[in-house]
Design a protein around this motif. Structure first.
Motif, PDB file in Angstrom:
ATOM      1  N   CYS A 102       4.255  -8.574  -4.948  1.00  0.00           N
ATOM      2  CA  CYS A 102       3.010  -8.124  -4.302  1.00  0.00           C
ATOM      3  C   CYS A 102       1.807  -8.405  -5.192  1.00  0.00           C
ATOM      4  O   CYS A 102       0.756  -8.840  -4.698  1.00  0.00           O
ATOM      5  CB  CYS A 102       3.095  -6.640  -3.966  1.00  0.00           C
ATOM      6  SG  CYS A 102       4.259  -6.278  -2.630  1.00  0.00           S
ATOM      7  N   ALA A 103       1.956  -8.180  -6.479  1.00  0.00           N
ATOM      8  CA  ALA A 103       0.847  -8.455  -7.399  1.00  0.00           C
ATOM      9  C   ALA A 103       0.530  -9.945  -7.430  1.00  0.00           C
ATOM     10  O   ALA A 103      -0.647 -10.340  -7.430  1.00  0.00           O
ATOM     11  CB  ALA A 103       1.187  -7.954  -8.797  1.00  0.00           C
TER      12      ALA A 103
ATOM     13  N   TRP B 158       4.000  -8.615   2.172  1.00  0.00           N
ATOM     14  CA  TRP B 158       3.749  -7.196   1.943  1.00  0.00           C
ATOM     15  C   TRP B 158       4.736  -6.328   2.731  1.00  0.00           C
ATOM     16  O   TRP B 158       5.262  -5.346   2.210  1.00  0.00           O
ATOM     17  CB  TRP B 158       2.312  -6.856   2.337  1.00  0.00           C
ATOM     18  CG  TRP B 158       1.924  -5.470   1.950  1.00  0.00           C
ATOM     19  CD1 TRP B 158       1.964  -4.357   2.720  1.00  0.00           C
ATOM     20  CD2 TRP B 158       1.453  -5.050   0.681  1.00  0.00           C
ATOM     21  NE1 TRP B 158       1.553  -3.269   2.026  1.00  0.00           N
ATOM     22  CE2 TRP B 158       1.218  -3.665   0.757  1.00  0.00           C
ATOM     23  CE3 TRP B 158       1.202  -5.695  -0.519  1.00  0.00           C
ATOM     24  CZ2 TRP B 158       0.748  -2.938  -0.318  1.00  0.00           C
ATOM     25  CZ3 TRP B 158       0.726  -4.966  -1.584  1.00  0.00           C
ATOM     26  CH2 TRP B 158       0.505  -3.591  -1.471  1.00  0.00           C
TER      27      TRP B 158
ATOM     28  N   ARG C 226       7.757  -4.752   0.022  1.00  0.00           N
ATOM     29  CA  ARG C 226       6.826  -3.706  -0.389  1.00  0.00           C
ATOM     30  C   ARG C 226       7.287  -3.048  -1.693  1.00  0.00           C
ATOM     31  O   ARG C 226       6.477  -2.611  -2.483  1.00  0.00           O
ATOM     32  CB  ARG C 226       6.713  -2.658   0.709  1.00  0.00           C
ATOM     33  CG  ARG C 226       5.520  -1.752   0.497  1.00  0.00           C
ATOM     34  CD  ARG C 226       5.307  -0.817   1.625  1.00  0.00           C
ATOM     35  NE  ARG C 226       5.321  -1.532   2.885  1.00  0.00           N
ATOM     36  CZ  ARG C 226       5.435  -0.975   4.068  1.00  0.00           C
ATOM     37  NH1 ARG C 226       5.564   0.324   4.146  1.00  0.00           N
ATOM     38  NH2 ARG C 226       5.433  -1.683   5.165  1.00  0.00           N
ATOM     39  N   GLY C 227       8.556  -3.023  -1.942  1.00  0.00           N
ATOM     40  CA  GLY C 227       9.067  -2.382  -3.151  1.00  0.00           C
ATOM     41  C   GLY C 227       8.940  -3.260  -4.385  1.00  0.00           C
ATOM     42  O   GLY C 227       8.946  -2.777  -5.504  1.00  0.00           O
ATOM     43  N   SER C 228       8.820  -4.581  -4.216  1.00  0.00           N
ATOM     44  CA  SER C 228       8.723  -5.494  -5.352  1.00  0.00           C
ATOM     45  C   SER C 228       7.272  -5.578  -5.828  1.00  0.00           C
ATOM     46  O   SER C 228       6.441  -6.255  -5.232  1.00  0.00           O
ATOM     47  CB  SER C 228       9.226  -6.882  -4.952  1.00  0.00           C
ATOM     48  OG  SER C 228       9.021  -7.791  -5.987  1.00  0.00           O
ATOM     49  N   THR C 229       6.995  -4.914  -6.889  1.00  0.00           N
ATOM     50  CA  THR C 229       5.634  -4.847  -7.406  1.00  0.00           C
ATOM     51  C   THR C 229       5.157  -6.197  -7.917  1.00  0.00           C
ATOM     52  O   THR C 229       4.001  -6.576  -7.698  1.00  0.00           O
ATOM     53  CB  THR C 229       5.555  -3.819  -8.544  1.00  0.00           C
ATOM     54  OG1 THR C 229       6.175  -2.614  -8.122  1.00  0.00           O
ATOM     55  CG2 THR C 229       4.131  -3.558  -8.939  1.00  0.00           C
TER      56      THR C 229
END
Length: 197
Positions: free
Chosen positions: A72-73, A62, A66-69
């Motif tokens: 993170c998903a 995280w 943090r920018g890579s959706t």
């Protein structure tokens, strides 16, 4: 309430709980090792070291990405799936016998040290219960015995509900439950329409 363990040496996971109006046959999700060592083999596990590392990995991913959706998903899905698997384990399964009313098959799921989160129940009324049997089936290369409640449905079809379908206890446990259900539901009550001679 009186709790007994009819097979304490070979199957201590099996217990019979006698209440004033019904009897419960309970099989918990653990067993003794078959090698004679007396070690407990747990079916429902609590948190292990891998589960404790998941929040650390999650926080690392995280903070870094943090920018890579998508990443993170994916991480949230993995953590959520692991938590769901731990909280949806089978803790124990039961057959509750209510003489002259019917039987109820229960499965309790949850985390081992907490109360069950999910409980599924199937009640079979005594007027529809045709028989309670021990049957055998093939599972890969093994022959497994299982208990089944044979009952009629509203459309005059015969339906079979399997007891202890997740834990699948060994034959001595099934025999104890079978004899208890037969005694309470079929042989003990002279006013019941399925009384056998």
């Amino acid at each position: 309430m009186q709790r007994t363990r009819p097979l304490p040496d070979c199957h201590p996971e099996f217990s019979v709980i006698q209440w004033s109006s019904f009897r419960e046959y309970r099989v918990e999700n653990w067993r003794l090792a078959r090698d004679g060592s007396g070690n407990v083999v747990r079916g429902a596990t609590s948190w292990g070291w891998i589960d404790l590392c998941l929040p650390v990995v999650f926080s690392f991913i995280w903070s870094r990405f943090r920018g890579s959706t998508m990443l993170c998903a994916f991480t949230i899905l993995v953590v959520g799936f692991t938590a769901y698997c731990r909280c949806a384990q089978v803790l124990h399964e039961s057959v509750l016998v209510f003489p002259a009313y019917g039987i109820q098959l229960e499965t309790h799921r949850g985390y081992p040290s907490l109360k069950p989160f999910f409980v599924s129940r199937r009640f079979i009324h005594a007027s529809r219960l045709e028989d309670f049997i021990i049957n055998e089936g093939l599972r890969r290369w093994n022959v497994r015995y299982y208990l089944a409640a044979v009952h009629g449905s509203s459309t005059d079809k015969i339906t079979i509900d399997v007891a202890f379908e997740n834990i699948l206890p060994h034959f001595p446990v099934l025999l104890e439950v079978y004899q208890g259900v037969q005694e309470l539901m079929f042989y003990n009550h002279t006013d019941y329409m399925h009384t056998r001679i």
